[in-house]
Design a protein around this motif. Structure first.
Motif, PDB file in Angstrom:
ATOM      1  N   HIS A   1       2.294   2.695  -3.148  1.00 54.25           N
ATOM      2  CA  HIS A   1       1.424   3.530  -3.987  1.00 54.25           C
ATOM      3  C   HIS A   1       1.416   4.983  -3.520  1.00 54.25           C
ATOM      4  O   HIS A   1       0.765   5.817  -4.135  1.00 54.25           O
ATOM      5  CB  HIS A   1      -0.010   2.989  -3.965  1.00 54.25           C
ATOM      6  CG  HIS A   1      -0.162   1.689  -4.695  1.00 54.25           C
ATOM      7  ND1 HIS A   1      -0.523   1.624  -6.021  1.00 54.25           N
ATOM      8  CD2 HIS A   1       0.025   0.412  -4.307  1.00 54.25           C
ATOM      9  CE1 HIS A   1      -0.560   0.361  -6.401  1.00 54.25           C
ATOM     10  NE2 HIS A   1      -0.234  -0.403  -5.382  1.00 54.25           N
ATOM     11  N   ALA A   2       2.072   5.279  -2.394  1.00 52.20           N
ATOM     12  CA  ALA A   2       2.064   6.654  -1.864  1.00 52.20           C
ATOM     13  C   ALA A   2       3.069   7.511  -2.640  1.00 52.20           C
ATOM     14  O   ALA A   2       4.190   7.086  -2.900  1.00 52.20           O
ATOM     15  CB  ALA A   2       2.431   6.640  -0.384  1.00 52.20           C
ATOM     16  N   HIS A   3       2.629   8.685  -3.013  1.00 47.96           N
ATOM     17  CA  HIS A   3       3.484   9.622  -3.735  1.00 47.96           C
ATOM     18  C   HIS A   3       3.540  10.935  -2.981  1.00 47.96           C
ATOM     19  O   HIS A   3       2.594  11.717  -3.011  1.00 47.96           O
ATOM     20  CB  HIS A   3       2.939   9.844  -5.149  1.00 47.96           C
ATOM     21  CG  HIS A   3       3.044   8.635  -6.024  1.00 47.96           C
ATOM     22  ND1 HIS A   3       2.156   8.334  -7.011  1.00 47.96           N
ATOM     23  CD2 HIS A   3       3.957   7.633  -6.035  1.00 47.96           C
ATOM     24  CE1 HIS A   3       2.511   7.215  -7.616  1.00 47.96           C
ATOM     25  NE2 HIS A   3       3.606   6.761  -7.027  1.00 47.96           N
TER      26      HIS A   3
ATOM     27  N   ASN B   1       0.835  -1.207   0.000  1.00 47.96           N
ATOM     28  CA  ASN B   1       0.000   0.000   0.000  1.00 47.96           C
ATOM     29  C   ASN B   1       0.867   1.253   0.000  1.00 47.96           C
ATOM     30  O   ASN B   1       0.578   2.231  -0.693  1.00 47.96           O
ATOM     31  CB  ASN B   1      -0.924   0.011   1.221  1.00 47.96           C
ATOM     32  CG  ASN B   1      -2.009  -1.051   1.139  1.00 47.96           C
ATOM     33  OD1 ASN B   1      -2.160  -1.707   0.109  1.00 47.96           O
ATOM     34  ND2 ASN B   1      -2.749  -1.224   2.212  1.00 47.96           N
ATOM     35  N   ARG B   2       1.935   1.209   0.787  1.00 47.88           N
ATOM     36  CA  ARG B   2       2.800   2.396   0.874  1.00 47.88           C
ATOM     37  C   ARG B   2       3.587   2.611  -0.424  1.00 47.88           C
ATOM     38  O   ARG B   2       4.029   3.716  -0.706  1.00 47.88           O
ATOM     39  CB  ARG B   2       3.766   2.280   2.069  1.00 47.88           C
ATOM     40  CG  ARG B   2       3.081   2.193   3.417  1.00 47.88           C
ATOM     41  CD  ARG B   2       2.197   3.373   3.732  1.00 47.88           C
ATOM     42  NE  ARG B   2       2.932   4.636   3.785  1.00 47.88           N
ATOM     43  CZ  ARG B   2       2.394   5.833   3.672  1.00 47.88           C
ATOM     44  NH1 ARG B   2       1.095   5.949   3.487  1.00 47.88           N
ATOM     45  NH2 ARG B   2       3.128   6.917   3.739  1.00 47.88           N
TER      46      ARG B   2
ATOM     47  N   ARG C   1      -5.547 -10.946 -14.712  1.00 43.35           N
ATOM     48  CA  ARG C   1      -6.789 -10.207 -14.963  1.00 43.35           C
ATOM     49  C   ARG C   1      -6.534  -9.088 -15.971  1.00 43.35           C
ATOM     50  O   ARG C   1      -7.319  -8.856 -16.881  1.00 43.35           O
ATOM     51  CB  ARG C   1      -7.313  -9.631 -13.646  1.00 43.35           C
ATOM     52  CG  ARG C   1      -8.788  -9.265 -13.699  1.00 43.35           C
ATOM     53  CD  ARG C   1      -9.250  -8.664 -12.392  1.00 43.35           C
ATOM     54  NE  ARG C   1      -9.135  -9.557 -11.270  1.00 43.35           N
ATOM     55  CZ  ARG C   1      -8.445  -9.309 -10.161  1.00 43.35           C
ATOM     56  NH1 ARG C   1      -7.780  -8.188 -10.038  1.00 43.35           N
ATOM     57  NH2 ARG C   1      -8.406 -10.163  -9.191  1.00 43.35           N
TER      58      ARG C   1
ATOM     59  N   ILE D   1       0.768  -4.284  -9.500  1.00 45.11           N
ATOM     60  CA  ILE D   1      -0.392  -3.902 -10.315  1.00 45.11           C
ATOM     61  C   ILE D   1      -1.640  -3.827  -9.445  1.00 45.11           C
ATOM     62  O   ILE D   1      -2.506  -2.995  -9.652  1.00 45.11           O
ATOM     63  CB  ILE D   1      -0.590  -4.922 -11.462  1.00 45.11           C
ATOM     64  CG1 ILE D   1       0.451  -4.674 -12.540  1.00 45.11           C
ATOM     65  CG2 ILE D   1      -1.994  -4.840 -12.044  1.00 45.11           C
ATOM     66  CD1 ILE D   1       0.479  -5.743 -13.600  1.00 45.11           C
ATOM     67  N   GLU D   2      -1.702  -4.705  -8.445  1.00 46.04           N
ATOM     68  CA  GLU D   2      -2.916  -4.754  -7.637  1.00 46.04           C
ATOM     69  C   GLU D   2      -3.090  -3.455  -6.861  1.00 46.04           C
ATOM     70  O   GLU D   2      -2.135  -2.871  -6.368  1.00 46.04           O
ATOM     71  CB  GLU D   2      -2.875  -5.921  -6.659  1.00 46.04           C
ATOM     72  CG  GLU D   2      -4.215  -6.095  -5.986  1.00 46.04           C
ATOM     73  CD  GLU D   2      -4.398  -7.472  -5.368  1.00 46.04           C
ATOM     74  OE1 GLU D   2      -5.506  -7.989  -5.450  1.00 46.04           O
ATOM     75  OE2 GLU D   2      -3.437  -7.998  -4.811  1.00 46.04           O
ATOM     76  N   ARG D   3      -4.345  -3.023  -6.769  1.00 45.66           N
ATOM     77  CA  ARG D   3      -4.630  -1.788  -6.071  1.00 45.66           C
ATOM     78  C   ARG D   3      -4.436  -1.981  -4.566  1.00 45.66           C
ATOM     79  O   ARG D   3      -4.532  -3.108  -4.068  1.00 45.66           O
ATOM     80  CB  ARG D   3      -6.050  -1.317  -6.377  1.00 45.66           C
ATOM     81  CG  ARG D   3      -7.110  -2.381  -6.197  1.00 45.66           C
ATOM     82  CD  ARG D   3      -8.446  -1.887  -6.641  1.00 45.66           C
ATOM     83  NE  ARG D   3      -8.860  -0.746  -5.879  1.00 45.66           N
ATOM     84  CZ  ARG D   3      -9.455  -0.822  -4.690  1.00 45.66           C
ATOM     85  NH1 ARG D   3      -9.713  -1.976  -4.158  1.00 45.66           N
ATOM     86  NH2 ARG D   3      -9.795   0.263  -4.059  1.00 45.66           N
ATOM     87  N   PRO D   4      -4.199  -0.895  -3.826  1.00 43.92           N
ATOM     88  CA  PRO D   4      -4.048  -1.029  -2.378  1.00 43.92           C
ATOM     89  C   PRO D   4      -5.294  -1.657  -1.765  1.00 43.92           C
ATOM     90  O   PRO D   4      -6.402  -1.429  -2.237  1.00 43.92           O
ATOM     91  CB  PRO D   4      -3.901   0.423  -1.904  1.00 43.92           C
ATOM     92  CG  PRO D   4      -3.487   1.199  -3.086  1.00 43.92           C
ATOM     93  CD  PRO D   4      -4.057   0.497  -4.276  1.00 43.92           C
ATOM     94  N   THR D   5      -5.086  -2.434  -0.747  1.00 43.81           N
ATOM     95  CA  THR D   5      -6.235  -3.080  -0.115  1.00 43.81           C
ATOM     96  C   THR D   5      -5.985  -3.218   1.380  1.00 43.81           C
ATOM     97  O   THR D   5      -4.872  -2.974   1.849  1.00 43.81           O
ATOM     98  CB  THR D   5      -6.511  -4.448  -0.781  1.00 43.81           C
ATOM     99  OG1 THR D   5      -7.708  -4.976  -0.273  1.00 43.81           O
ATOM    100  CG2 THR D   5      -5.381  -5.422  -0.560  1.00 43.81           C
ATOM    101  N   THR D   6      -7.010  -3.590   2.113  1.00 46.24           N
ATOM    102  CA  THR D   6      -6.866  -3.684   3.567  1.00 46.24           C
ATOM    103  C   THR D   6      -5.867  -4.778   3.927  1.00 46.24           C
ATOM    104  O   THR D   6      -5.984  -5.898   3.431  1.00 46.24           O
ATOM    105  CB  THR D   6      -8.240  -4.001   4.201  1.00 46.24           C
ATOM    106  OG1 THR D   6      -9.156  -3.000   3.784  1.00 46.24           O
ATOM    107  CG2 THR D   6      -8.148  -4.030   5.713  1.00 46.24           C
ATOM    108  N   PRO D   7      -4.890  -4.467   4.782  1.00 47.51           N
ATOM    109  CA  PRO D   7      -3.900  -5.491   5.152  1.00 47.51           C
ATOM    110  C   PRO D   7      -4.537  -6.612   5.966  1.00 47.51           C
ATOM    111  O   PRO D   7      -5.198  -6.356   6.965  1.00 47.51           O
ATOM    112  CB  PRO D   7      -2.903  -4.707   6.026  1.00 47.51           C
ATOM    113  CG  PRO D   7      -3.163  -3.264   5.739  1.00 47.51           C
ATOM    114  CD  PRO D   7      -4.612  -3.166   5.381  1.00 47.51           C
TER     115      PRO D   7
END
Lengths: 572, 255
Positions: free
Chosen positions: B153-155, B150-151, B232, B214-220
């Motif tokens: 993806h942080a910018h 998830n992190r 996919r 590629i996978e979007r951030p999601t709940t850990p």
């Protein structure tokens, strides 16, 4: 003829009964909402499950640790927080597959919400018909741009009592009005709910703290879905083709009116009290007014598109097309859109859909139309707009050249032109920051103006508010360029760059759960202001003053910050 | 802010070229990934020998990084370029990559001794290989890995001028490096500890890393993270209906 016609909620005075004493579509909406609210949170036919499809603060990974967690919301409505649906996306009607789907700040905003609306409308109709209501019932819309006082919320949403149901219909909570919610505070934070359109503002002249941020339908003048509008991203926003609960390419329809109406209607109690449901996407769809607001947004999209023969009279206006690239028509590849759909014998099935399944009215699942679907007024073509701009810049094209020049290619290259230094805290009456321009890029921009022609169009310039973080979604920020020090920005409408509402701020700022914490980012087209500064020889300086003014006074201490304020050029 | 496809390709093409060259180098010299057994010996190693061995393995480590990581860096590099003045883009990207590589160099200092220790201390190869596979599977499923993903993806916002711009580019590279290493370290260790099939394991790890990114951030939470996101995407673009593993299994062995 469409199977269902969505009608104006203000018909019959926006009440539960018309002049003859007949129940209106708002009354039956209230009955449908009531029936859905009787079901459990994990039931895909419940009001709560549908609200969570849009967004939620109820799953362990989504909770905030205080307001607006669903267990902290004031009743009515009394929002359940159990039982939760299965978490695994391989289970039917799981939270992983269904919840937190709403698409914001990207190009899927219009189609995702259209699918969401037809799904809940279908569910409501089932419940309304089962309760003895009309089979032709369709979701009403709130046209806050309509005549008279339609900027006010229809009275049925403010009444605390629901008229007695028709003979033979028994409901669990007779009397209480399911359309009334406590946490709906309006633009002034007083509970008076109206939309500050030009007429709405005019009708509330006494509001002490309202400076700017008017809700308009100016987006209807856009000619492109993807680019060129007031936000730089066109009517519907831009890609990439990724599922985006919160992206950063907000289009004009979403920015104004959608986002602004959300935070004005929801508002916040007083200056720093809790926010209204409509102000935050994680609680917005708990408020029944949500769906009437979105029906109006959907109506605007339908009116902006080319008319379809099935719902428009032949020979109607031209309209503007949606994107045709596969990335838009087929939707995101990393997570699909799916809605619960009423199935046979009271069961619920699932309806996976793509933007192309809802791209226009009159398709299999979108067989509805609107009572009012005005034809678009003819908007000037991009070539005509370019001709007008060249004239204003003192480099007019000849009439013959303009006639020949029918197509303009949107500028493709963008480049950072200037930036402020450090974060900007937004509190009280707002803030002011200096954007320092890079001399070589500024010169590139001014040269593009000085040498502009039809074949070499001048650059466009955008103000970007990047990485806005905080927890107060019920905020509208207005940006002004080069207002003299010590002067009131609202006295300089020519220097007004635009408004942005911070709908989704809390979720976008969170670093817990699935969130990356980048905050919200917006762009505003300031080309007109930059042209004027250039013509007035005021663009020689490499410093641009940017004033950020909230529509309402904010508390003296807030946690709202703008990570970076920048100026971009877009051109050859 | 206004990133068009051409700008993405401007970054993606060199990134993929670097990737391809690194794979060619590794295919030509697969031994550069591993300490030679006869160099390791069986007892305690003198510090100078260890240092020499680490230095000799450094090119292989960077080749491995260059083969596996460039696809994951396309998005942050596009971000750095779009947020920098055109005249500073190359400098900012270089500083970003410098910060990123610095973290992976630290990871090298931690991971390579594990590889050396395994070679010198574990007599039966299957013990080290099994341990590596188990660690990779556990890490691939754990919530900490998802937090790191998830992190990724942080910018963060980047200053535009002077020293602050340089500092922010390095800091962004360090952050991306930390979370990238945090999510990928076990997958990197796997080919290093296998007795054979190193490049095949590396190729599989590369595909898994790409799918993870590629996978979007999601709940850990605890869950298996496979290559579904990549499949996919590929099947959607190729107009082939996506069938995840569960669906395929159900069609082969109906309940």
């Amino acid at each position: 003829m469409a199977a269902h016609i969505r009608t104006n909620a203000w018909n019959d005075g926006g009440n539960f009964k018309d002049a003859k004493g007949n129940y209106t579509s708002l009354y039956w909406y209230a009955i449908g909402v009531h029936q859905m609210q009787q079901r459990k949170l994990n039931d895909p036919a419940s009001w709560w499950f549908f609200a969570a499809i849009h967004g939620e603060y109820v799953l362990p990974g989504s909770k905030n640790g205080g307001y607006p967690d669903w267990d902290k919301l004031p009743a009515p409505p009394p929002v359940p927080v159990t039982p939760l649906p299965p978490a695994s996306k391989n289970s039917p009607f799981s939270s992983a597959q269904y919840w937190d789907q709403c698409q914001h700040a990207n190009w899927y905003f219009p189609p995702w919400h259209r699918g969401y609306l037809v799904a809940i409308e279908s569910r409501l109709r089932e419940d309304i018909v089962a309760a003895g209501g009309p089979a032709e019932w369709a979701l009403p819309y709130w046209n806050y741009f309509g005549p008279h006082t339609q900027y006010d919320i229809p009275p049925a949403f403010s009444a605390k009592q629901l008229p007695a149901p028709p003979h033979g219909l028994k409901i669990a909570n007779p009397g209480s009005n399911p359309l009334f919610v406590t946490a709906r505070y309006g633009p002034d934070g007083t509970g008076t709910v109206y939309v500050p359109t030009p007429a709405g503002k005019h009708a509330h002249p006494g509001d002490p703290n309202f400076s700017a941020g008017t809700v308009t339908d100016a987006c209807m003048q856009d000619t492109d879905y993807l680019s060129g509008g007031a936000t730089g991203y066109g009517f519907g926003g831009d890609g990439p083709p990724k599922f985006a609960h919160r992206g950063s390419t907000t289009g004009d329809l979403e920015n104004n009116p959608h986002n602004l109406v959300h935070v004005y209607v929801g508002g916040g109690q007083g200056i720093d009290g809790p926010e209204g449901l409509m102000s935050d996407p994680g609680i917005a769809a708990l408020d029944p007014i949500f769906y009437l607001h979105h029906a109006n947004i959907d109506r605007m999209w339908a009116a902006w598109n080319p008319p379809t023969g099935k719902v428009h009279p032949a020979g109607a206006g031209a309209g503007h097309p949606n994107p045709t690239e596969k990335g838009w028509t087929d939707g995101p590849t990393d997570r699909g859109f799916v809605m619960p759909w009423p199935g046979p014998a009271g069961h619920t099935t699932d309806w996976p859909y793509k933007p192309k399944d809802v791209a226009s009215l009159g398709l299999a699942k979108t067989d509805y139309s609107y009572e009012e679907l005005p034809l678009l007024p003819a908007s000037p073509s991009p070539a005509a707009l370019l001709g007008q701009r060249l004239k204003e810049l003192g480099r007019p094209a000849t009439a013959a050249a303009l006639q020949e020049h029918t197509e303009t290619v949107p500028p493709a290259n963008s480049e950072l032109m200037g930036s402020n230094k450090g974060k900007v805290s937004i509190m009280g009456a707002g803030a002011r920051t200096v954007v320092t321009l890079a001399p070589e890029v500024r010169q590139k921009f001014t040269a593009s103006l000085d040498t502009a022609s039809l074949s070499a169009p001048p650059d466009h310039v955008y103000l970007a508010l990047e990485n806005i973080r905080g927890t107060r979604d019920a905020t509208v920020l207005n940006a002004y360029i080069n207002v003299p020090e010590g002067k009131n920005p609202k006295d300089f409408p020519d220097l007004f760059a635009g408004s942005v509402a911070l709908f989704g701020l809390r979720k976008a700022s969170s670093t817990s759960g699935e969130h990356a914490g980048d905050g919200l980012s917006f762009t505003l087209d300031i080309t007109k202001i930059a042209d004027q500064l250039h013509l007035n020889k005021e663009l020689k300086s490499d410093a641009v003053q940017v004033s950020i003014v909230p529509s309402r006074l904010l508390p003296e201490k807030t946690d709202i910050t703008i990570g970076r304020v920048t100026v971009y050029r877009k051109g050859r | 802010v206004f990133v068009n496809l051409r700008e993405v390709w401007r970054v993606a093409v060199p990134a993929l070229l670097i990737c391809a060259v690194a794979w060619l180098v590794l295919l030509a010299r697969p031994g550069m990934l591993h300490p030679h057994i006869h160099d390791v010996g069986s007892g305690a190693m003198a510090p100078t020998d260890l240092g020499r061995m680490l230095l000799s393995l450094l090119p292989g480590w960077f080749a491995m990084l260059a083969a596996m990581m460039p696809p994951a860096l396309i998005s942050p590099i596009v971000y750095v370029r779009s947020r920098s003045f055109a005249c500073r883009r190359q400098r900012s990207v270089a500083l970003f990559i410098g910060g990123y590589i610095a973290i992976w160099t630290v990871a090298f200092v931690v991971l390579i001794p594990i590889q050396i220790a395994e070679r010198s201390l574990v007599s039966q190869f299957w013990i080290g290989a099994s341990a590596a596979i188990i660690v990779a599977l556990v890490w691939q499923s754990c919530p900490i890995k998802q937090i790191c993903l998830n992190r990724c993806h942080a910018h963060r916002e980047l200053a535009a001028f002077g020293y602050a711009a340089d500092r922010d580019a390095v800091r962004f590279g360090l952050e991306q490096g930390i979370y990238c290493a945090g999510s990928c370290w076990a997958l990197m260790l796997l080919p290093m500890l296998l007795p054979a099939w190193h490049l095949a394991a590396m190729a599989i790890a590369t595909i898994v890393i790409l799918a993870d990114r590629i996978e979007r951030p999601t709940t850990p939470n605890w869950r298996w993270r496979g290559v579904d996101p990549l499949l996919r995407m590929v099947t959607a673009r190729a107009n082939v209906p996506f069938r995840n593993f569960r669906t395929v299994r159900a069609s082969i062995w109906p309940a």
